[in-house]
Design a protein around this motif. Sequence first.
Motif, short mmCIF file in Angstrom:
data_model
loop_
_atom_site.label_atom_id
_atom_site.label_comp_id
_atom_site.label_asym_id
_atom_site.label_seq_id
_atom_site.Cartn_x
_atom_site.Cartn_y
_atom_site.Cartn_z
N LEU A 187 7.58 9.10 -10.61
CA LEU A 187 8.30 7.85 -10.90
C LEU A 187 8.80 7.19 -9.61
O LEU A 187 8.81 5.96 -9.49
N ASP A 188 9.19 8.03 -8.63
CA ASP A 188 9.67 7.51 -7.34
C ASP A 188 8.65 6.57 -6.69
O ASP A 188 9.02 5.56 -6.09
N ILE A 189 7.37 6.93 -6.81
CA ILE A 189 6.32 6.11 -6.20
C ILE A 189 6.34 4.71 -6.79
O ILE A 189 6.34 3.71 -6.07
N THR A 240 4.81 5.92 2.07
CA THR A 240 4.19 7.23 1.87
C THR A 240 5.08 8.10 0.99
O THR A 240 6.30 7.97 1.00
N SER A 241 4.43 8.98 0.25
CA SER A 241 5.19 9.93 -0.55
C SER A 241 4.28 11.03 -1.04
O SER A 241 3.05 10.92 -0.96
N GLU A 242 4.90 12.10 -1.52
CA GLU A 242 4.14 13.19 -2.11
C GLU A 242 4.62 13.39 -3.54
O GLU A 242 5.77 13.09 -3.87
N CYS A 243 3.73 13.90 -4.37
CA CYS A 243 4.10 14.10 -5.78
C CYS A 243 3.26 15.21 -6.39
O CYS A 243 2.31 15.71 -5.79
N ILE A 251 0.84 -1.20 0.00
CA ILE A 251 0.00 0.00 0.00
C ILE A 251 0.87 1.25 0.00
O ILE A 251 1.80 1.37 0.80
N ALA A 252 0.56 2.17 -0.90
CA ALA A 252 1.24 3.47 -0.91
C ALA A 252 0.21 4.57 -0.65
O ALA A 252 -0.80 4.65 -1.34
#
Length: 179
Positions: free
Chosen positions: A166-168, A154-157, A116-117
């Motif tokens: 792309l990192d995700i 977790t990440s932001e974009c 899950i992201a």
Amino acid sequence: TNRFAQFKLVLLGESAVGKSSIVHRFVKNTFDDMRESTIGAAFLTQSINLPESNTTIKFEIWDTAGQERYKSLAPMYYRNANAALCVYDITSRSSFNKAQEWIKELKRQATEGIVIALVGNKLDLEENREVDQQEVEEYIVQQSAEDDGNQIITSECSAKNGDGVLDIFNSIGRALPVD
Ligand code: GTP
Ligand code: MG
């Protein structure tokens, strides 16, 4: 020798958070300021290379519709998914709450071990931010404490300028089991 793996990935989240925009940035490297709301779901594919493990990963992507009237269709798309992107808009608190609801549902209903992201989109609108990274971290700590075997990335974009997109998919690719 190069290894190859194929995974099903689903995007979930409130309408207008930018799910389709993230997918189009990832698959076609384009952005549309006037994208139309998704009807039902859309299917796209894209592959990435992970040089460190010499692996090519093909994602089969189901971009679901966030409008409430399509909610009952979601299980069809997440049921066999290997990975899920739960997307919110960093300028919308309600969309963050909705993303948390999706994570709760995935933990109950999706395949065990699903990656899950939790993804905060529209990072280019920093000046209108309503969801702080601090509280996202607190939420993740609390989720990890439940110790149910689901690791959450977790990440932001920004689908608009492409930052972090792309990192995700690279992070998800690294988290998926390739044998
Ligand atoms: P549904 O299909 O209804 O579930 O919506 P969605 O989550 O697919 O949202 P969509 O990608 O259609 O984007 C909704 C609106 O937000 C569009 O007008 C996009 O142009 C805009 N948008 C998407 N991503 C970004 C972003 O990163 N920054 C900004 N500023 N706008 C964005
Ligand atoms: Mg859409």
